[in-house]
Scaffold this motif. Structure first.
Motif, PDB file in Angstrom:
ATOM      1  N   GLN A  63       0.786  -1.212  -0.040  1.00 17.72           N
ATOM      2  CA  GLN A  63       0.056   0.147   0.231  1.00 17.72           C
ATOM      3  C   GLN A  63       0.644   1.300   0.057  1.00 17.72           C
ATOM      4  N   TYR A  66       2.355   1.802  -3.185  1.00 17.91           N
ATOM      5  CA  TYR A  66       1.219   2.209  -4.236  1.00 17.91           C
ATOM      6  C   TYR A  66       1.126   3.867  -4.368  1.00 17.91           C
ATOM      7  N   TRP A 126      -7.266  -5.442  -4.530  1.00 17.52           N
ATOM      8  CA  TRP A 126      -7.805  -4.182  -3.596  1.00 17.52           C
ATOM      9  C   TRP A 126      -8.877  -3.501  -4.473  1.00 17.52           C
TER      10      TRP A 126
END
Length: 736
Positions: A63, A66, A126
Motif C-alpha cells: 500500500q 502504491y 484491492w
C-alpha cells in the motif's frame, strides 16, 4: 534461502533504492547524462519491489509503495512539467507541451513496468486504479477536493488539462478520450453517492438547495479549469443523478401527507407544504431544474395545484362560516364579509400568479385550482361577488379607501379573475345592473375609472361583451349635453316652464337593463313636467318615442310639518303618493292604489316605506307594522327629525332572481343562435357533433346545459329551422 529466511527490507531502505531508480529514469528522459538501465538494474529494482510487497506483515509495504507511486506523478507535474510550461510562450510553449506529454507518457510506461507486481496482485486484490490510470486519478482527486470545498491549485488543474487540448492540435479526441470520458464517469459515481445519501437525510427543499449548489459549482468549474465543451455533458450527467433518478421519491418525500391533509380539510397543516412551492418558485434557477428532465415538472405542478386548491377552499370555508355566524346576521355585515373574501382571493391569485408567469403547465394548474372560487360563497355566485366588488370600488363613498393608482391596479386584478368564472354572461348582467345604478343615481365616483375597467374587460372578453355597457356610459355623456339644451329651451320659453326643476336622463333602449314601465297616474304638478319635456324633445328629433320609467325617478319635495319644514328625498312613486295628501286628509289603501294605478306589490312597498319604516311620514290605521288592503292613511303633520334633509328609501328588491331569470332567457336565445350558425355552415350534422360545437362556441360566456341544448334543437325542429334525417334520426338537416 527460503522465503521465511529472506532478509527483511525496511520501507525507507527500499524506497530510497526505488527513488534513485526513478530519479535516474527522469534524468534519462530529460536528456541529462545518465547511464542506461541494464538488465541487472531492472531485475534488482523489480525484485526489491516484489520482496517489499510479499513480506509478512507488518513489513508488507504494497500500500505504501502504491501511494508513493502516485506521489511520484504529482511531484513530477508540479515540480517539473508546470514550471517548464510557464517559462514558454507561443510556438515554444506548444513544442514544450508535446515534449512534456511524451516524456510523461514514457515515464508512466516505464514506472508501470517497474511496479508491475502491484498491478498483477495488490491492485487486483484491492480493486484499485491500475498504474497506467494513476496519472488521470491524480487529476480526478484534485477535482474531488475542489468539490468538497478544499483549497486546490486551480491553475494547476487548468494547465494540466490544457495539455490534453493542446496535444490534439485543434481536435478534441485526446481531451475527450484520455480525460473527459474518465472524468464524466467519475463525476457520475461521485454525485450518485452524494444523491443517494442526501435523498434519505434531507427534506425536499434542502435536497434541492444542495443540488443547486453542486450545479453552480460545477458550472463555475468549467470556466475555471475545464474545456467549455464539457459543460453541457457535465451538467446533464449531474442533473440526471440528482433529479431524473429521484424525482418521484423527491416529491413523495414531502407529498406523503398531502392527500390526507386535503381529505381531512387540515388546511393549516398544509401550509407546511408551501415550503417546497415557495422554494421552487422564488428561486427560478432551482425551479427550472425540474424542467430539464422529462415530465419532471408535472409532479410539482400537481402538488402546486393541490396546495392552491386547499388555500382557496379554506378562504371559501372561512367566508361561509363568517356569513352564517350569528354576529354577521345583518345583510350589510354578510356583504362586507363577502367583499373581504373577494379581496383575499385576489391577493392569493396575485401571489401565485407571480410565481408561474413563465410556465404553461403551472398556468393550467392555477386555473384548475381557482375553479373552487367559481362556486361562489354564501349563496352568491362568483359572478355576483366580482360585480359587487367592482361596484364597491367604483361608487362614491367606497369602503375601500384607495388612490386612483390603487383602484386601477385592483381593477386589473379583478379582471384577471374573470378567467376562472364559467358564467361570464351572469357577471356581465350583474355588472350592468350595478353600473346602471351608479350612472343613473350619480353614485359613480369617477368616469375615467368606469371607462378604464370596461377597456380591461373588453381586452379580456371581447368587444361584444362590453358593447352595451360602453353605450350606457356614452348615454350619460349625451344626457349632460341634453340637459344643457333643456335648460336653454326653458330660458327661451319661459311660458312653458313647469315651475319645477326637472332633470331627465334619456336612455337608449336595448343597451340598458330592462325596467318595469307602469302607466303611473302622476300628480298634476308632475304631469306638466312630462308634457313640457316631451315638447322639447320633439324639437330635437321626431323619430324617437319616449317611454317614461318612473320606477327609476327621484324627487326632492318640501314637507311642511308643524315642527319645521323639511326636504324629503324619495322616489317618484313615493312623491306621487304623498302629493295625494295635498287635497285629501285621509285615504284608504284602495284609494291610493286607484289614484296611482300601481300593482299591489308596489303599493305595499311604498306605503310601508312612508308609514312603517324609519321615517313615519304617514300615520296608519291600524297601527301595525304590516300593510293590508283595509288600512287607512293620514298625513303625519307632527313628524320631525333632527335633520332638515332626509332620504326615504323604498324597501330593497332582490334583483338577483330577476338577473338570473334574464340571463337564463338570454342563454336560450344564445343556444338557438349557436345551433343555427353551426347547422347553416354544416348543412347536415350528427347530434353529438352539433352539441359539441355549440358547447365550444358558447363556452367563452357560459357552460351550456346539455339538456337545454337538446330542448332547443327540438324547438328549432318544431319551428322548421331543422329536420331530422329520415334514414338516421341522430342526424339533422338545416332548412334554409
Amino acid at each position: 534461502m527460503t522465503r521465511g529466511e529472506r532478509e527483511i527490507i525496511l520501507f525507507e531502505q527500499g524506497w530510497e533504492l526505488m527513488q534513485t531508480a526513478i530519479t535516474k529514469l527522469k534524468n534519462i528522459l530529460e536528456g541529462l547524462p545518465e547511464p542506461q538501465f541494464s538488465s541487472e538494474d531492472y531485475m534488482m529494482l523489480y525484485t526489491t519491489i516484489f520482496n517489499m510487497c510479499t513480506q509478512r506483515p507488518p513489513h508488507d509495504y504494497s500500500q505504501q509503495i502504491y501511494y508513493k507511486y502516485r506521489e511520484t506523478f504529482e511531484e513530477y507535474i508540479t515540480s517539473t512539467v508546470l514550471p517548464s510550461l510557464k517559462e514558454k510562450n507561443d510556438e515554444f510553449m506548444l513544442r514544450e507541451l508535446v515534449k512534456r506529454w511524451a516524456i510523461y507518457r514514457v515515464l508512466g510506461r516505464w514506472l508501470s513496468h517497474f511496479f508491475s507486481y502491484l498491478d498483477r496482485y495488490f491492485i487486483a486484490r484491492w480493486n484499485l486504479p491500475r498504474l497506467n490510470e494513476v496519472g488521470l486519478t491524480c487529476f480526478r482527486d484534485l477535482i474531488n477536493k475542489e468539490r468538497e470545498g478544499e483549497q486546490v491549485d486551480r491553475a494547476l488543474l487548468r494547465n494540466v488539462l490544457d495539455i490534453f487540448v493542446a496535444i490534439g492540435m485543434g481536435q478534441m479526441d485526446w481531451y475527450e478520450n484520455d480525460f473527459e470520458a474518465a472524468f464524466l464517469k467519475d463525476t457520475v459515481a461521485y454525485y450518485s453517492q452524494k444523491a443517494s445519501s442526501w435523498i434519505l437525510e434531507d427534506s425536499c427543499p434542502d435536497y434541492m438547495l444542495k443540488a443547486e449548489k453542486c450545479l453552480r459549482r460545477e458550472k463555475d468549474g468549467v470556466s475555471l479549469y475545464l474545456h467549455s465543451s464539457t459543460e453541457a455533458k457535465l451538467l446533464e450527467k449531474i442533473q440526471h443523478e440528482f433529479l431524473s433518478v429521484y424525482v418521484t421519491q423527491l416529491l413523495e418525500k414531502d407529498n406523503s401527507q398531502c392527500h390526507a391533509l386535503v381529505r381531512d380539510d387540515k388546511v393549516e397543516d398544509l401550509s407546511r407544504m408551501s415550503e417546497l412551492l415557495f422554494y421552487l418558485s422564488k428561486n427560478k434557477e432551482r425551479f427550472r431544474l425540474l424542467f430539464r428532465i422529462p415530465r419532471g415538472i408535472e409532479p410539482v405542478s400537481s402538488l402546486f395545484k393541490q396546495y392552491v386548491t386547499a388555500e382557496v377552499t379554506a378562504l371559501v370555508k372561512q367566508a361561509e362560516d363568517a356569513a352564517s355566524n350569528k354576529k354577521a346576521e345583518k345583510k350589510d355585515m354578510v356583504g362586507l364579509q363577502e367583499q373581504v373574501f373577494v379581496r383575499k382571493v385576489i391577493e392569493l391569485h396575485e401571489k401565485y400568479q407571480a410565481y408561474v408567469n413563465d410556465y404553461h403547465t403551472f398556468h393550467k394548474a392555477l386555473k384548475e385550482a381557482f375553479e373552487v372560487f367559481n362556486k361562489g360563497v354564501a349563496g352568491s355566485s362568483s359572478a355576483e361577488l366580482l360585480a359587487t366588488f367592482c361596484d364597491n370600488i367604483l361608487k362614491k363613498g367606497s369602503s375601500w379607501k384607495l388612490s386612483d393608482e390603487d383602484i386601477e391596479e385592483t381593477l386589473e386584478k379583478v379582471v384577471k379573475l374573470l378567467d376562472y368564472i364559467s358564467d361570464k354572461d351572469l357577471f356581465a348582467e350583474f355588472y350592468r345592473k350595478k353600473l346602471a345604478r351608479r350612472l343613473l343615481f350619480g353614485k359613480s365616483a369617477n368616469d375615467d375609472h368606469e371607462r378604464s375597467i370596461l377597456t380591461k374587460i373588453k381586452r379580456k372578453c371581447g368587444g361584444q361583451f362590453t358593447s352595451k355597457m360602453e353605450r350606457m356610459v356614452t348615454d350619460l355623456t349625451l344626457t349632460r349635453e341634453n340637459q344643457t339644451s333643456w335648460e336653454e329651451y326653458l330660458s327661451n320659453n319661459s311660458h312653458a316652464n313647469p315651475g319645477i326643476d326637472l332633470t331627465v336622463t334619456v336612455l337608449t333602449t336595448g343597451f340598458w337593463p330592462s325596467y318595469k314601465s307602469f302607466d303611473l297616474n302622476l300628480p298634476p304638478e308632475l304631469v306638466k313636467c312630462v308634457e313640457v319635456f316631451q315638447e322639447f324633445y320633439q324639437t330635437k328629433t321626431k323619430h324617437r318615442k319616449l317611454t317614461w320609467i318612473y320606477s327609476l325617478g327621484t324627487c326632492n319635495i318640501s314637507g311642511k310639518f308643524e315642527p319645521k319644514t323639511m326636504e324629503l328625498i324619495m322616489t317618484t312613486y313615493q312623491a306621487s303618493a304623498l302629493l295625494l295628501f295635498n287635497s285629501s286628509d285621509r285615504l284608504s289603501y284602495s284609494d291610493i292604489m286607484t289614484e296611482l294605478n300601481l300593482t299591489d306589490n308596489d303599493i305595499v312597498r311604498l306605503l310601508h316605506s312612508l308609514s312603517c319604516a324609519k321615517y313615519k311620514i304617514l300615520n296608519k290605521e291600524p297601527n301595525t307594522k304590516t300593510i293590508s288592503p283595509t288600512d287607512y292613511f293620514e298625513f303625519n303633520s307632527k313628524f320631525t327629525d333632527k335633520m332638515r334633509r332626509i332620504k326615504i328609501l323604498l324597501p330593497p328588491v332582490d334583483e338577483k332572481k330577476k338577473v338570473i331569470e334574464d340571463v337564463d332567457k338570454d342563454r336560450l336565445y344564445a343556444i338557438d343562435a349557436s345551433i343555427v350558425r353551426v347547422m347553416k355552415s354544416r348543412k347536415v350534422l350528427g347530434h353529438q357533433q352539433l352539441v359539441m360545437e355549440c358547447v365550444e362556441q358558447l363556452g367563452h360566456m357560459f357552460k351550456p346545459n346539455l339538456k337545454a341544448i337538446k330542448k332547443r334543437i327540438d324547438d328549432l325542429i318544431t319551428r322548421d329551422y331543422l329536420e331530422r334525417d329520415k334514414d338516421n334520426p341522430n342526424f339533422f338537416r338545416y332548412l334554409a
